[in-house]
Design an enzyme around this catalytic site. Structure first.
Site, PDB file in Angstrom:
ATOM      1  N   SER A  94       0.953  -1.114   0.159  1.00  0.00           N
ATOM      2  CA  SER A  94       0.138   0.016  -0.045  1.00  0.00           C
ATOM      3  C   SER A  94       0.810   1.390   0.039  1.00  0.00           C
ATOM      4  CB  SER A  94      -0.757   0.022   1.215  1.00  0.00           C
ATOM      5  OG  SER A  94      -0.214  -0.131   2.171  1.00  0.00           O
TER       6      SER A  94
ATOM      7  N   HIS B  57      -5.267  -3.215  -2.860  1.00  0.00           N
ATOM      8  CA  HIS B  57      -4.988  -2.375  -3.938  1.00  0.00           C
ATOM      9  C   HIS B  57      -5.118  -2.785  -5.050  1.00  0.00           C
ATOM     10  CE1 HIS B  57      -4.434   0.806  -0.789  1.00  0.00           C
ATOM     11  NE2 HIS B  57      -3.705  -0.092  -0.220  1.00  0.00           N
TER      12      HIS B  57
ATOM     13  N   LYS C 194     -11.959   0.845  -1.847  1.00  0.00           N
ATOM     14  CA  LYS C 194     -11.087   1.239  -2.427  1.00  0.00           C
ATOM     15  C   LYS C 194     -11.536   1.478  -3.875  1.00  0.00           C
ATOM     16  CE  LYS C 194      -7.606   0.988   0.978  1.00  0.00           C
ATOM     17  NZ  LYS C 194      -7.026  -0.092   1.830  1.00  0.00           N
TER      18      LYS C 194
HETATM   19  C1  LIG Z   1      -7.068  -0.296   3.488  1.00  0.00           C
HETATM   20  C2  LIG Z   1      -6.591  -1.507   3.678  1.00  0.00           C
HETATM   21  C3  LIG Z   1      -7.066  -2.338   4.925  1.00  0.00           C
HETATM   22  C4  LIG Z   1      -8.046  -2.000   5.508  1.00  0.00           C
HETATM   23  O1  LIG Z   1      -9.363  -1.905   4.888  1.00  0.00           O
HETATM   24  P1  LIG Z   1     -10.529  -1.050   5.366  1.00  0.00           P
HETATM   25  O2  LIG Z   1     -11.678  -1.567   4.660  1.00  0.00           O
HETATM   26  O3  LIG Z   1     -10.208   0.199   4.980  1.00  0.00           O
HETATM   27  O4  LIG Z   1     -10.612  -1.154   6.702  1.00  0.00           O
HETATM   28  C5  LIG Z   1      -6.433  -3.685   4.788  1.00  0.00           C
HETATM   29  N1  LIG Z   1      -5.298  -3.921   4.010  1.00  0.00           N
HETATM   30  C6  LIG Z   1      -4.732  -3.166   3.166  1.00  0.00           C
HETATM   31  C7  LIG Z   1      -3.650  -3.543   2.259  1.00  0.00           C
HETATM   32  C8  LIG Z   1      -5.235  -1.889   3.020  1.00  0.00           C
HETATM   33  O5  LIG Z   1      -4.581  -1.072   2.109  1.00  0.00           O
END
Ligand SMILES: *Cc1c(COP(=O)(O)O)cnc(C)c1O
Length: 411
Positions: free
Chosen positions: A195, A223, A258
């Site tokens: 990330s 992602h 996302k």
């Molecule tokens: C954003 C993210 C999460 C958490 O997800 P949410 O739905 O925002 O709680 C978990 N793992 C990764 C790699 C992320 O980027």
């Protein structure tokens, strides 16, 4: 009898000094109040044109990689869901919270990623901190990439399994640790797309190691889902892995806040394994289910992800444009663009203070790119995390390249 309460615990007096320490290290974070921009008719303009603390800004910090978060079809589906189900789910999924909309979404998600069964959660963080302890416990072993997301790390800690942290993407180190381990259950876990760096895990090689050492692979594709692979089916599909063969070795997890543009997450894999997670994941069982209106929005989102290929090809073109532009514009500067081919394009700056200064200079030009500092990234690698979206135009990317090039030659 009256009961008197002393003013506060003595250690509360330490917080001002602790806060001042954060300030000195340039680590004090601040929230901004964000609102979408609207056109003359009051319609939302685009996910990357925002009002930030009252000022118009072009944002390069959104995880809305496909530009779906404000899509009229999703808004409409959410409203229809609210009219059909109300806004609240009323309970945990094992009591009254599992709506027919949530069930339909789970089926669609499983089919989309090519795995037998999916379980839909209200958040990705809650998914990982819950499923890891449901899978392994004391006496078992976890093998975790050093750059994994915080919620995988916290899930590992909660499990009380032994944790082997291997250097980022260093599969020889992972192999050694797997070979040494005598644990009954071995779980290898990794971000599929990292990330803060944007690089992609070597999934075939990881699967190969998992097979040799009888381990399960947990992939966090937060992602990659929607962005990578054919029709956006994610990193596993990009590696050519679908169906029963993959599902016996991989537990696939992805978030829905996302690229999917809504909120929540899901985990998908082998039927029995997913049934076990449904039974044993505390953050699933003891929490209110995601509202049906989000599931209906997500089902609409899944349609657009699958069928609107132009969003992914436009995003790829923007990534190439940014990289070419910055390669020329940053010549002679010590700033370095990471080797990423994904929508996450980190620009390594180095010191916390310099990263903050660049972020502020961009802000003055109406460009919002967040500075990411330790402890989110390793000490001395403060960076700007440029995130591109299909909602950007070529002119948007050019504006960022020009501003960064001007700033790089100014320092
Ligand atoms: C954003 C993210 C999460 C958490 O997800 P949410 O739905 O925002 O709680 C978990 N793992 C990764 C790699 C992320 O980027």
């Amino acid at each position: 009898m009256t009961h008197t309460v002393s003013l506060s615990p003595s250690w509360l007096d330490d917080f001002p000094a602790r806060m001042a320490e954060l300030d000195r290290a340039h680590l004090r974070r601040k929230r901004r109040e964000v609102e979408p921009q609207r056109d003359a008719d009051g319609a939302l303009v685009s996910g990357v044109r925002l009002c930030v603390d009252g000022r118009p800004m072009l944002a390069f910090c959104s995880n809305d990689y496909l530009g779906l978060a404000q899509h009229p079809a999703l808004v409409q589906a959410a409203c229809a869901g609210a009219r059909a189900y109300g806004v609240g789910s009323t309970g945990s999924p094992l009591v009254s919270g599992h709506s027919t909309a949530n069930a339909a979404l789970e089926q669609a998600l499983a089919a989309f990623v090519g795995l037998p069964r999916a379980l839909y959660f209200y958040a990705g963080f809650a998914t990982n901190i819950g499923i890891v302890p449901a899978l392994v416990g004391p006496g078992d072993a976890i093998f975790s990439d050093a750059l994994n997301h915080a919620c995988l790390i916290d899930g590992a800690r909660l499990s009380k399994a032994q944790i082997h942290r291997y250097d980022h993407a260093h599969l020889a180190g992972l192999e050694e640790a797997l070979a040494r381990s005598t644990a009954a259950r071995k779980l290898v876990m990794t971000d599929a797309v990292f990330s803060m760096d944007g690089d992609v895990a070597d999934i075939p090689a990881l699967l190969d190691l998992c097979e040799r050492f009888d381990a399960l692979l947990l992939l966090d594709d937060a992602h990659g889902f929607g962005v990578l692979g054919p029709q956006g089916r994610g990193t596993l599909a990009q590696a050519g892995l679908r169906g029963a063969q993959a599902s016996r070795r991989v537990l696939y997890m992805a978030t829905l806040g996302k690229a999917a543009g809504v909120a929540g997450a899901f985990v998908a894999g082998d039927d029995t394994l997913v049934e076990w997670l449904l039974q044993k994941t505390r953050s699933y069982t003891f929490a209110t289910a995601a509202p049906a209106m989000l599931a209906t929005a997500l089902s609409a989102s899944l349609q657009l992800i699958e069928h609107e290929e132009w969003r992914r090809s436009h995003l790829q073109a923007l990534i190439a444009r940014l990289r070419t532009g910055l390669a020329a514009g940053l010549q002679g500067s010590h700033w370095r663009l990471s080797e990423s081919q994904t929508a996450i394009q980190p620009l390594l700056i180095g010191s916390n203070a310099e990263a903050l200064a660049v972020m502020q200079a961009l802000q003055e030009r109406g460009l919002w790119v967040p500075a990411i500092r330790p402890p989110t990234v390793p000490e001395g690698t403060a960076r700007l995390r440029i995130a591109l979206s299909a909602a950007h135009t070529e002119a948007d990317v050019d504006a960022l390249v020009q501003a960064l090039s001007a700033l790089a030659t100014a320092v």
